[in-house]
Design a protein around this motif. Structure first.
Motif, PDB file in Angstrom:
ATOM      1  N   MET A   1     -39.665 -30.745 -84.082  1.00 44.90           N
ATOM      2  CA  MET A   1     -38.946 -30.947 -82.716  1.00 44.90           C
ATOM      3  C   MET A   1     -38.469 -32.031 -82.971  1.00 44.90           C
ATOM      4  SD  MET A   1     -41.166 -31.417 -79.157  1.00 44.90           S
ATOM      5  CE  MET A   1     -42.105 -29.956 -79.334  1.00 44.90           C
ATOM      6  N   MET A   5     -35.545 -33.229 -78.150  1.00 47.03           N
ATOM      7  CA  MET A   5     -36.322 -32.398 -77.474  1.00 47.03           C
ATOM      8  C   MET A   5     -37.344 -32.685 -76.780  1.00 47.03           C
ATOM      9  SD  MET A   5     -36.250 -29.269 -80.446  1.00 47.03           S
ATOM     10  CE  MET A   5     -35.093 -28.881 -81.448  1.00 47.03           C
ATOM     11  N   TYR A  42     -26.854 -36.096 -73.772  1.00 46.08           N
ATOM     12  CA  TYR A  42     -27.579 -34.788 -74.315  1.00 46.08           C
ATOM     13  C   TYR A  42     -26.380 -33.474 -74.115  1.00 46.08           C
ATOM     14  CZ  TYR A  42     -31.660 -37.143 -74.684  1.00 46.08           C
ATOM     15  OH  TYR A  42     -32.564 -38.040 -75.137  1.00 46.08           O
ATOM     16  N   THR A 466     -29.314 -28.707 -76.523  1.00 48.39           N
ATOM     17  CA  THR A 466     -30.231 -29.785 -77.308  1.00 48.39           C
ATOM     18  C   THR A 466     -31.081 -29.043 -78.401  1.00 48.39           C
ATOM     19  OG1 THR A 466     -31.790 -29.698 -75.665  1.00 48.39           O
ATOM     20  CG2 THR A 466     -30.156 -31.576 -75.559  1.00 48.39           C
ATOM     21  N   THR A 468     -33.566 -27.160 -77.393  1.00 46.44           N
ATOM     22  CA  THR A 468     -34.900 -26.887 -76.836  1.00 46.44           C
ATOM     23  C   THR A 468     -35.264 -25.510 -76.581  1.00 46.44           C
ATOM     24  OG1 THR A 468     -34.578 -29.074 -75.679  1.00 46.44           O
ATOM     25  CG2 THR A 468     -36.407 -27.816 -74.876  1.00 46.44           C
TER      26      THR A 468
END
Length: 589
Positions: A1, A5, A42, A466, A468
């Motif tokens: 990660m 994130m 982002y 991103t 995520t």
């Protein structure tokens, strides 16, 4: 990660907490979060603002206008009124009410349907001496499950379809019916058979207040010794009283309401106060003011003075949220005075002007002659019958709009044109034939809802860009792989549904869609199937009044508590979840 994130996840969690505790209006909070992500770099400007040109979001705006035509025509209200006319039993009424409501909700925005039918149901229930609380939650739930049948059934379906188009796929008009139709049929059977046994017998707020008039009203008579005869309320020192609120002046059998600071007071006036009535003794010490204990003025007397009592529910996007009633200049803005505020079926104590309304609060209003129950910005929804209210357009225009809408739906169903183009044509024709004016069309559009949807779509891009979504999707699959695909589908459904109960349906769908698509790619599930799962889960809000607008609308008028939603909604939640997961698994794996 990555650190990126981590920041995204923390920011989204804070946004969810802010939405749950109603720190500010939902649309502003979600837009503020998107702005933060944009400033952090982002996403670029195009990715952040793509939601504002999203076809699904624009289609929602057009559907608001079409629903506005039906709302003004009174067509749906009249039809339901006729259905209920000769019905005496609770279950008979539920059959005649829920089946057409779920059908209407498959093709129209369910929020105005629930808003306009709530006072009709309350009036009918009162005439039959049945509690309206037996019908209002089923009304909301039936409108929700009916909306899962078609692409245009809810704004959530259109938003998810807009996201799906970015993946190179899209729903057909009745794509969701594979799940929505079984869900609706089973759900209606449950609501008709079991909800009357579960739901409480609650009185309406007006009935409760009428039984306890002395807790709400005190009457002061202005005698000839009053030194401020002919002066304004402000000049007489009656404007900012501790614990009291002047809601009405009765002068020679004529009612003056709402009372403003510029209203003039004369000898012989009867001043009607509400609020912390324990402080009324201090007021009657003033020269020329006498507490009248012999007239026994009641709320019925208030209504007979051409000042009707109206119940109103504060909406999610209300201008009133975050301000006290005094700060919002309620009397001047809406031409109505607040008599009482109820929250969680209990009266909010304290001076009326110092109360800060929250979404879902039920306001009891004493209205003036210029009170507009359909205010432009939908700060609140009126949920009690207003005898003087006239529909803006004729019923014939409602039928014309219905025929036009069904024609457009046919073209979309046979894939002649897209749903967006169909709605553009429908709105254009409705304006051209003057079924709705450009001004009324603008008033019908809920811009706060559109801002929320557009901002949430931008945040969906942040989650995707991103990485995520990919990280969370992989984590879910790796954690639940030993339990099988059904467990993975159930996890996505439950996560989406929990977000819906805590925040809003559209925000939940947008946050979970990119995660769901990542999961779908890893378990060989058709993206269409995952989109259906997310759309239904995001709409299936049955456990609280705050997750879905229609639940919020009936919350106060039904006198419900959170427990009522859980008791009635939990079985329905499991019914919808099991049905949806089972069909998606069988059809799309």
């Amino acid at each position: 990660m990555t650190a990126e994130m981590i920041v995204v996840i923390i920011a989204i969690i804070l946004m969810l907490v802010g939405l749950f505790f109603e720190i500010v209006r939902p649309d502003l909070l979600v837009f503020g979060t998107l702005f933060f992500f944009l400033m952090m770099g982002y996403v670029n400007t195009e990715q952040a603002l793509t939601g504002f040109s999203n076809e699904g979001m624009l289609t929602v705006a057009l559907l608001f206008i079409i629903s506005g035509v039906f709302e003004r025509s009174g067509l749906i209200e009249r039809l339901i009124g006729k259905f209920l006319a000769n019905t005496k039993s609770e279950r008979g009424a539920l059959v005649k009410l829920l089946i057409p409501i779920s059908t209407f909700s498959a093709f129209l925005n369910n929020t105005p349907i629930v808003v306009t039918l709530t006072p009709i149901i309350k009036k009918w229930a009162s005439e039959q001496k049945i509690s309206p609380s037996k019908f209002l939650i089923p009304l909301s739930y039936a409108s929700i499950i009916g909306g899962t049948i078609t692409l245009m059934g809810t704004s959530t379906n259109l938003v998810v379809n807009g996201l799906l188009q970015q993946e190179g796929k899209e729903f057909t008009f009745f794509q969701l019916a594979w799940v929505g139709l079984p869900v609706t049929l089973i759900g209606l059977v449950y609501l008709i058979l079991f909800s009357p046994k579960i739901l409480p017998n609650n009185q309406s707020l007006i009935e409760k207040v009428k039984k306890n008039t002395k807790d709400y009203l005190s009457e002061i008579v202005v005698t000839y010794e009053f030194p401020h005869n002919g002066q304004t309320v402000e000049q007489a020192g009656l404007r900012n009283l501790k614990g009291l609120y002047l809601i009405e002046i009765i002068r020679e059998n004529r009612s003056i309401t709402p009372v403003t600071g510029e209203t003039t007071i004369y000898h012989g006036d009867r001043l009607l106060f509400t609020g912390m009535l324990s402080t009324i003794a201090d007021l009657q010490k003033r020269k020329g003011l006498t507490l009248d204990t012999g007239t026994d003025l009641s709320l019925n007397d208030v209504e007979q003075q051409d000042a009707p009592l109206v119940e109103a529910v504060v909406s999610h996007q209300s201008y009133l949220i975050g301000k006290t009633i005094k700060q919002s200049r309620f009397r001047e803005k809406y031409n109505a005075a607040v008599l009482a505020v109820h929250r969680n079926d209990e009266r909010v104590q304290g001076k009326i002007g110092d109360i800060t309304p929250k979404a879902g609060d039920l306001l009891l209003l004493v209205t003036g002659q210029d009170f507009d129950p359909n205010q432009e910005h939908r700060d609140f929804y009126t949920t009690s019958p207003i005898e003087e209210q006239k529909f803006y357009e004729s019923e014939n225009k409602g039928w014309l709009a219905l025929i036009l809408l069904l024609s457009m739906i046919a073209l979309v169903t046979f894939q002649v044109i897209s749903i967006f183009k169909a709605m553009v044509i429908a709105v254009g024709v409705l304006i051209a034939i003057k079924a709705i004016s450009p001004k009324q069309a603008k008033q019908s559009v809920q811009f706060q809802v559109l801002l929320l949807i557009a901002s949430a779509l931008g945040i969906g891009n942040v989650i995707k860009e991103t990485g995520t979504a990919q990280f969370l999707g992989a984590t879910i699959v790796e954690s639940l792989a030993p339990l099988g695909v059904l467990a993975i589908l159930a996890s996505i459904y439950v996560m989406t549904n929990v977000f819906t109960e805590l925040i809003t349906n559209n925000a939940a769908a947008v946050i979970m869609f990119p995660i769901g698509i990542e999961v779908a790619s890893k378990v060989n599930l058709d993206p269409i199937g995952m989109a259906v799962l997310v759309a239904v889960a995001a709409s299936a809000s049955f456990l609280s009044p705050i997750g879905y607008q229609t639940n919020l609308i009936v919350y106060g008028p039904g006198g419900y508590t959170f427990k009522d939603y859980i008791k009635t909604g939990l079985p329905l939640t499991f019914i919808v979840m099991i049905t949806t997961i089972g069909i998606v698994y069988l059809k799309y794996i």
